[in-house]
Design an enzyme around this catalytic site. Structure first.
Site, PDB file in Angstrom:
ATOM      1  N   TYR A  96     -13.325  -3.671  -0.174  1.00 20.34           N
ATOM      2  CA  TYR A  96     -14.543  -3.122  -0.792  1.00 20.34           C
ATOM      3  C   TYR A  96     -15.679  -4.135  -0.878  1.00 20.34           C
ATOM      4  O   TYR A  96     -16.821  -3.814  -0.549  1.00 20.34           O
ATOM      5  CB  TYR A  96     -14.244  -2.548  -2.199  1.00 20.34           C
ATOM      6  N   LYS A 129       0.541 -10.107   8.351  1.00 19.27           N
ATOM      7  CA  LYS A 129       0.766  -8.723   8.745  1.00 19.27           C
ATOM      8  C   LYS A 129      -0.539  -8.240   9.348  1.00 19.27           C
ATOM      9  O   LYS A 129      -1.538  -8.062   8.650  1.00 19.27           O
ATOM     10  CB  LYS A 129       1.159  -7.861   7.539  1.00 19.27           C
ATOM     11  N   THR A 177       0.821  -1.209   0.000  1.00 15.57           N
ATOM     12  CA  THR A 177       0.000   0.000   0.000  1.00 15.57           C
ATOM     13  C   THR A 177       0.855   1.259   0.000  1.00 15.57           C
ATOM     14  O   THR A 177       0.553   2.238  -0.697  1.00 15.57           O
ATOM     15  CB  THR A 177      -0.926   0.006   1.229  1.00 15.57           C
ATOM     16  N   ARG A 229      -8.588  -0.203   5.817  1.00 11.76           N
ATOM     17  CA  ARG A 229      -8.561  -0.031   4.370  1.00 11.76           C
ATOM     18  C   ARG A 229      -9.501  -0.997   3.646  1.00 11.76           C
ATOM     19  O   ARG A 229      -9.986  -0.689   2.561  1.00 11.76           O
ATOM     20  CB  ARG A 229      -7.140  -0.218   3.832  1.00 11.76           C
ATOM     21  N   TYR A 269      -2.458 -10.294   4.950  1.00 12.95           N
ATOM     22  CA  TYR A 269      -2.426  -8.896   5.372  1.00 12.95           C
ATOM     23  C   TYR A 269      -3.828  -8.482   5.783  1.00 12.95           C
ATOM     24  O   TYR A 269      -4.737  -8.416   4.957  1.00 12.95           O
ATOM     25  CB  TYR A 269      -1.905  -8.029   4.220  1.00 12.95           C
ATOM     26  N   ILE A 272       6.194  -5.175   9.612  1.00 10.35           N
ATOM     27  CA  ILE A 272       6.362  -4.584   8.283  1.00 10.35           C
ATOM     28  C   ILE A 272       6.012  -3.118   8.461  1.00 10.35           C
ATOM     29  O   ILE A 272       4.851  -2.773   8.700  1.00 10.35           O
ATOM     30  CB  ILE A 272       5.505  -5.275   7.222  1.00 10.35           C
TER      31      ILE A 272
END
Length: 292
Positions: A109, A164, A46, A140, A135, A206
């Site tokens: 989404y 992550k 990202t 997000r 992740y 990370i």
């Protein structure tokens, strides 16, 4: 997977003032973070503004980082999305000879159920020729991958080696550490709670701040892994204000301002992101000059 214990950094994509990819700056940044002592590099996450990069630009970024790294550190490539078939297509067609793992974000989404998340990653794991790091970033993706779902994936898909975890929830992170299989890597995706996660049994981070201040942040993580708690927290509190600042007006606008202060790249970001305002730029510049 000992190579992913410690500090990985999610590399930015530096742009010139005309918004083209700045290959020279990216090479400087790769050398800077390697010299700073990080353990591995994450490509096209990202923080790389990968959502705004063309296919050709992504290939340019990959080639630049591979060349600059020159085999020095393990590389993780971001391969994820909300179209499972498209992710699988990329996994089956890409050459992964320079990479040690992929980092794959939970579908965004679409807001899948936990069963949908499980089935997505089972398909990804089946298709991936190299190890997979999940992740989870609910801020997000608009959905949270629950610890029970992660444990189910980890038990059923042997090439899924870690996660992550960026929900910003230390209790959820501790549950992950508790119920996932032995050796499964729970990696912090939140710089501010990295040290508590490491001390609870996490594998490292990370990081974004670790890109701007690699020496101090990677040393903090190593000290945490060695259970040298007081020394680790000294470094945590040294960097805590900067962690808040780099995310204050969005990522990677904040960390790109740090790189500008360090003389490594411009602070240019692509719309819909915008650069930090003058007030934050001055505060980041002052912090960087004092602590770099």
């Amino acid at each position: 997977m000992q190579k992913f214990i410690g500090t990985g950094v999610a590399l930015v994509t530096p742009f010139k003032n005309d918004f083209s990819v700045d290959v020279e700056a990216l090479t400087r940044i790769v050398n800077y973070v390697i010299d700073g002592g990080v353990e591995y590099l994450v490509v096209l996450g990202t923080t790389a503004e990968s959502a705004t990069l063309s296919v050709e630009e992504k290939e340019l970024v990959i080639a630049t980082i591979v060349n600059a790294n020159a085999g020095r550190l393990p590389l993780v490539l971001g391969v994820g999305g909300n179209n499972t078939a498209k992710v699988i297509e990329e996994l089956k067609s890409r050459d992964f000879s320079n990479f040690d793992a992929i980092l794959s974000v939970s579908p965004y989404y679409n807001k899948p159920t936990q069963e949908g998340i499980y089935q997505h990653f089972k398909a990804v794991a089946d298709a991936s020729p190299i190890p997979v790091i999940l992740y989870n970033v609910p801020g997000r993706t608009a959905s949270n991958m629950l610890p029970t779902t992660v444990a189910r994936i980890a038990n059923d898909c042997k090439n899924v080696i870690g996660i992550k975890e960026a929900a910003g929830d230390i209790v959820q992170a501790m549950k992950l550490i508790q119920i996932t299989p032995k050796g499964f890597l729970v990696i912090s995706g939140d710089d501010m709670i990295t040290l508590p996660m490491v001390l609870a049994g996490g594998a490292g981070v990370i990081s974004v701040i670790g890109e701007g201040f690699p020496k101090d942040f990677s040393e903090m993580v190593r000290l945490g892994l060695q259970r040298k708690v007081d020394e680790a927290y000294q470094l945590h509190y040294k960097l805590a204000d900067a962690i808040d600042m780099i995310f204050e007006q969005g990522n990677p606008a904040g960390i790109k301002e740090v790189f500008k202060s360090l003389g490594l790249s411009e602070n240019t970001v692509r719309l819909p992101l915008v650069s930090v305002n003058d007030d934050l730029a001055n505060r980041l510049d002052n912090f960087t000059k004092i602590n770099s």
